[in-house]
Design an enzyme around this catalytic site. Structure first.
Site, PDB file in Angstrom:
ATOM      1  N   LYS A 145       2.661  -3.659   7.561  1.00 31.31           N
ATOM      2  CA  LYS A 145       3.189  -3.346   5.803  1.00 31.31           C
ATOM      3  C   LYS A 145       4.198  -3.384   5.483  1.00 31.31           C
ATOM      4  CE  LYS A 145       0.495  -4.854   3.015  1.00 31.31           C
ATOM      5  NZ  LYS A 145      -0.527  -5.951   1.968  1.00 31.31           N
ATOM      6  N   TYR A 193      -1.495  -0.508  11.274  1.00 28.73           N
ATOM      7  CA  TYR A 193      -1.648  -0.841  10.550  1.00 28.73           C
ATOM      8  C   TYR A 193      -0.542  -1.038   8.575  1.00 28.73           C
ATOM      9  CZ  TYR A 193      -3.033  -1.954   5.031  1.00 28.73           C
ATOM     10  OH  TYR A 193      -3.598  -1.800   3.754  1.00 28.73           O
ATOM     11  N   THR A 221       0.981  -1.306  -0.241  1.00 28.37           N
ATOM     12  CA  THR A 221      -0.191   0.380  -0.051  1.00 28.37           C
ATOM     13  C   THR A 221       0.859   1.485  -0.339  1.00 28.37           C
ATOM     14  OG1 THR A 221      -1.881   1.065   1.275  1.00 28.37           O
ATOM     15  CG2 THR A 221       0.041  -0.224   2.321  1.00 28.37           C
ATOM     16  N   ASP A 222       0.112   2.053  -0.331  1.00 27.59           N
ATOM     17  CA  ASP A 222       0.913   3.241  -0.896  1.00 27.59           C
ATOM     18  C   ASP A 222       1.120   4.482   1.498  1.00 27.59           C
ATOM     19  OD1 ASP A 222      -1.745   4.445  -0.379  1.00 27.59           O
ATOM     20  OD2 ASP A 222      -1.346   5.978  -2.123  1.00 27.59           O
ATOM     21  N   GLU A 223       0.352   3.740   1.813  1.00 29.50           N
ATOM     22  CA  GLU A 223       0.311   4.068   3.077  1.00 29.50           C
ATOM     23  C   GLU A 223       1.121   4.326   3.571  1.00 29.50           C
ATOM     24  OE1 GLU A 223      -3.279   3.544   5.591  1.00 29.50           O
ATOM     25  OE2 GLU A 223      -4.470   2.629   4.184  1.00 29.50           O
TER      26      GLU A 223
HETATM   27  P1  NAD Z   1      -9.276  -7.125   2.648  1.00 32.01           P
HETATM   28  O1  NAD Z   1      -9.553  -7.164   3.915  1.00 32.01           O
HETATM   29  O2  NAD Z   1     -11.198  -7.450   1.933  1.00 32.01           O
HETATM   30  O3  NAD Z   1      -9.296  -9.220   2.507  1.00 32.01           O
HETATM   31  C1  NAD Z   1      -8.923  -9.435   3.816  1.00 32.01           C
HETATM   32  C2  NAD Z   1      -8.277 -10.865   2.943  1.00 32.01           C
HETATM   33  O4  NAD Z   1      -7.752 -11.512   3.187  1.00 32.01           O
HETATM   34  C3  NAD Z   1      -9.583 -11.525   3.760  1.00 32.01           C
HETATM   35  O5  NAD Z   1     -10.896 -12.151   2.526  1.00 32.01           O
HETATM   36  C4  NAD Z   1      -9.285 -12.473   4.759  1.00 32.01           C
HETATM   37  O6  NAD Z   1     -10.191 -13.098   5.283  1.00 32.01           O
HETATM   38  C5  NAD Z   1      -8.159 -12.738   4.150  1.00 32.01           C
HETATM   39  N1  NAD Z   1      -6.874 -12.538   5.845  1.00 32.01           N
HETATM   40  C6  NAD Z   1      -6.678 -12.254   6.603  1.00 32.01           C
HETATM   41  N2  NAD Z   1      -6.212 -12.783   7.360  1.00 32.01           N
HETATM   42  C7  NAD Z   1      -5.879 -13.535   6.962  1.00 32.01           C
HETATM   43  C8  NAD Z   1      -4.811 -14.520   7.094  1.00 32.01           C
HETATM   44  N3  NAD Z   1      -4.083 -14.635   8.264  1.00 32.01           N
HETATM   45  N4  NAD Z   1      -4.975 -16.096   6.477  1.00 32.01           N
HETATM   46  C9  NAD Z   1      -5.094 -16.540   5.619  1.00 32.01           C
HETATM   47  N5  NAD Z   1      -5.870 -14.893   5.056  1.00 32.01           N
HETATM   48  C10 NAD Z   1      -6.703 -14.151   5.603  1.00 32.01           C
HETATM   49  O7  NAD Z   1      -8.705  -6.310   2.198  1.00 32.01           O
HETATM   50  P2  NAD Z   1      -8.167  -6.018   1.181  1.00 32.01           P
HETATM   51  O8  NAD Z   1      -9.493  -4.271   0.780  1.00 32.01           O
HETATM   52  O9  NAD Z   1      -9.149  -6.832  -1.108  1.00 32.01           O
HETATM   53  O10 NAD Z   1      -6.852  -5.535   0.718  1.00 32.01           O
HETATM   54  C11 NAD Z   1      -6.223  -7.167   0.332  1.00 32.01           C
HETATM   55  C12 NAD Z   1      -4.780  -6.649   0.379  1.00 32.01           C
HETATM   56  O11 NAD Z   1      -4.281  -5.051  -0.591  1.00 32.01           O
HETATM   57  C13 NAD Z   1      -4.024  -6.057   1.033  1.00 32.01           C
HETATM   58  O12 NAD Z   1      -2.619  -6.437   1.486  1.00 32.01           O
HETATM   59  C14 NAD Z   1      -3.541  -4.818   1.151  1.00 32.01           C
HETATM   60  O13 NAD Z   1      -2.898  -4.207   2.484  1.00 32.01           O
HETATM   61  C15 NAD Z   1      -4.182  -4.195   0.560  1.00 32.01           C
HETATM   62  N6  NAD Z   1      -4.387  -2.877  -0.188  1.00 32.01           N
HETATM   63  C16 NAD Z   1      -5.446  -2.533   0.263  1.00 32.01           C
HETATM   64  C17 NAD Z   1      -5.997  -1.464  -0.317  1.00 32.01           C
HETATM   65  C18 NAD Z   1      -7.753  -0.796  -0.129  1.00 32.01           C
HETATM   66  O14 NAD Z   1      -7.487  -0.334  -0.681  1.00 32.01           O
HETATM   67  N7  NAD Z   1      -8.661  -1.809   0.362  1.00 32.01           N
HETATM   68  C19 NAD Z   1      -5.255  -0.495  -0.589  1.00 32.01           C
HETATM   69  C20 NAD Z   1      -3.867  -0.593  -1.745  1.00 32.01           C
HETATM   70  C21 NAD Z   1      -3.548  -2.263  -1.180  1.00 32.01           C
HETATM   71  P1  TYD Z   2     -10.338   4.594   4.832  1.00 30.22           P
HETATM   72  O1  TYD Z   2     -11.075   3.683   3.600  1.00 30.22           O
HETATM   73  O2  TYD Z   2     -10.672   3.351   6.287  1.00 30.22           O
HETATM   74  O3  TYD Z   2      -8.439   3.842   3.800  1.00 30.22           O
HETATM   75  P2  TYD Z   2      -7.433   4.602   4.777  1.00 30.22           P
HETATM   76  O4  TYD Z   2      -7.515   4.787   6.339  1.00 30.22           O
HETATM   77  O5  TYD Z   2      -6.691   3.745   4.345  1.00 30.22           O
HETATM   78  O6  TYD Z   2      -6.873   5.709   3.813  1.00 30.22           O
HETATM   79  O7  TYD Z   2     -10.765   5.955   4.795  1.00 30.22           O
HETATM   80  C1  TYD Z   2     -10.105   6.510   3.827  1.00 30.22           C
HETATM   81  C2  TYD Z   2     -10.603   8.040   4.398  1.00 30.22           C
HETATM   82  O8  TYD Z   2     -12.048   7.563   4.947  1.00 30.22           O
HETATM   83  C3  TYD Z   2      -9.691   8.258   5.396  1.00 30.22           C
HETATM   84  O9  TYD Z   2      -8.653   9.974   5.077  1.00 30.22           O
HETATM   85  C4  TYD Z   2     -10.417   7.673   6.752  1.00 30.22           C
HETATM   86  C5  TYD Z   2     -11.867   8.930   6.119  1.00 30.22           C
HETATM   87  N1  TYD Z   2     -13.255   8.080   6.335  1.00 30.22           N
HETATM   88  C6  TYD Z   2     -13.978   9.076   7.343  1.00 30.22           C
HETATM   89  O10 TYD Z   2     -13.730  10.097   7.403  1.00 30.22           O
HETATM   90  N2  TYD Z   2     -15.195   8.000   7.226  1.00 30.22           N
HETATM   91  C7  TYD Z   2     -15.409   6.752   8.041  1.00 30.22           C
HETATM   92  O11 TYD Z   2     -16.366   6.476   8.167  1.00 30.22           O
HETATM   93  C8  TYD Z   2     -14.028   6.085   8.240  1.00 30.22           C
HETATM   94  C9  TYD Z   2     -14.475   4.552   7.457  1.00 30.22           C
HETATM   95  C10 TYD Z   2     -12.959   6.674   6.768  1.00 30.22           C
END
Ligand code: NAD
Ligand code: TYD
Length: 336
Positions: free
Chosen positions: A154, A150, A125-127
């Site tokens: 990462k 988190y 992630t870019d975070e």
């Molecule tokens: P999500 O929370 O929707 O899904 C996570 C999945 O991992 C779930 O199916 C969960 O059951 C599984 N999981 C969790 N712990 C586990 C374990 N110990 N063993 C096996 N499976 C396990 O997450 P997502 O949004 O699909 O994110 C997927 C990946 O992408 C992550 O690595 C996250 O850091 C990265 N990512 C997400 C975003 C975003 O905006 N959602 C952005 C950049 C990177």
């Molecule tokens: P989020 O979707 O949790 O992603 P991330 O924290 O990984 O960027 O949040 C996106 C942005 O939205 C973040 O600045 C926090 C804000 N946010 C709210 O204002 N209200 C909410 O209920 C949530 C979940 C996030």
């Protein structure tokens, strides 16, 4: 190619599996997922009968289980999505985040090393760059300044993955994507939570002043970027994946209200997230130059498709928002 996908019952992993099976022929995918609160087999129901696909319920931090999975699947590539992916939950309860994101990545790298797996893509992630001041954008050499448990976990897992390239010459690449949105996203992140609440005319909780900025990436664009890195990314390299669409949260919330025909009076300003990053901003120039990838979805069209998906799949939302979800929100945030 035999690919082991971890976390494929979640939001992005399931989109990757659906897309990969739809577009590639000589592919077999084993999906390893522990089915935590965010894992949902409905997300992969459309491929469950595909003979090229198998599901294995297992925990990526369990070394014995991963040894058995690698021995059975004999993957040629690993695409590692599994994670505890939500910042707010990592603040409430860091332990599972460290276990899955750090120990889980370590366990997979070790299994891949033992089994001489040819390719390992670690999805990050870019975070990890932390909050970035205007007008700067992080490239892949930008310092790591993660703010939450988190993003710190990462960042640690990224460094660990890269160390397996440097030390063991494993063919590892790391991707760092910006905020994703799209269908099947668990309604805890900003966009799906706001859509789900708006569709039920419930309040929309905006943290602080709502002026924090995120760069929005449609989930299929992210998945195509990961495919490009899997096929053409270089070993030991990091690739940023951005959506090229920066917006303040409040603007996103207003657009969701407009798309769902709800009034702005539903907005509730609530207390800010501790350690809240004000702005994320990355450049994906490296990925674009090396692979030709570019995001295809305009935010307006992507958001409209996403709102439509949540309208059409009210049963999916009702299902994931029942039981443990409701208890969690009532306990930690009131009934928001
Ligand atoms: P999500 O929370 O929707 O899904 C996570 C999945 O991992 C779930 O199916 C969960 O059951 C599984 N999981 C969790 N712990 C586990 C374990 N110990 N063993 C096996 N499976 C396990 O997450 P997502 O949004 O699909 O994110 C997927 C990946 O992408 C992550 O690595 C996250 O850091 C990265 N990512 C997400 C975003 C975003 O905006 N959602 C952005 C950049 C990177
Ligand atoms: P989020 O979707 O949790 O992603 P991330 O924290 O990984 O960027 O949040 C996106 C942005 O939205 C973040 O600045 C926090 C804000 N946010 C709210 O204002 N209200 C909410 O209920 C949530 C979940 C996030």
């Amino acid at each position: 190619m035999r690919i082991l996908v971890t976390g494929g019952a979640g939001f992005i992993g399931s989109a990757f599996i659906r897309l990969a099976l739809a577009e590639a022929n000589d592919l077999q995918i084993a999906n390893v997922d522990a089915l935590t609160y965010a894992g949902n087999l409905e997300n992969v129901a459309s491929v469950s009968d595909d003979i090229r696909y198998t599901f294995i319920r297992a925990d990526v931090a369990d070394a014995t289980a991963m040894e058995a999975v690698f021995a059975a699947v004999r993957p040629e590539a690993v695409v590692h999505f599994a994670a505890e992916s939500h910042v707010d939950r990592s603040i409430l309860s860091p332990e599972p985040v460290i276990r899955t994101n750090l120990n889980g990545t370590f366990t997979l790298l070790e299994a891949a090393r033992r089994h001489k797996t040819e390719r390992f893509v670690h999805v990050s992630t870019d975070e990890v760059y932390g909050s970035i001041e205007e007008p700067h954008e992080a490239d892949e050499n930008y310092p790591l300044r993660p703010s939450s448990p988190y993003s710190a976990a990462k960042a640690g897992s990224d460094l660990l993955a890269l160390s397996y390239f440097t030390t063991f010459k494993m063919n590892v690449s790391v991707t760092r994507a910006s905020n994703n949105y799209g269908p099947h996203q668990f309604p805890e992140k900003l966009i799906p939570l706001m859509i789900a609440n708006a569709l039920e005319a419930k309040p929309l909780p905006v943290y602080g002043n709502g002026l924090q900025v995120r760069d929005w990436l449609y989930v299929d664009d992210h998945c195509r970027a990961i495919m490009a890195v899997l096929e053409r990314g270089r070993a030991g390299q990091i690739y940023n994946i951005g959506g090229s669409r920066s917006l303040p949260n409040l603007e996103v919330v207003r657009r969701i209200l407009a798309a769902t025909d709800q009034p702005e009076s539903l907005i509730r300003y609530v207390s800010d997230r501790p350690g809240h990053d004000l702005r994320y901003a990355i450049t994906s120039e490296k990925l674009e130059l090396e692979t030709g990838w570019k995001p295809q979805h305009e935010f307006e069209a992507g958001l409209a498709e996403t709102v439509q998906w949540y309208r059409d799949n009210a049963a999916w939302t009702a299902n994931v928002r029942s039981g443990a979800y409701r208890d969690f929100y009532e306990k930690n945030y009131g009934s928001r």
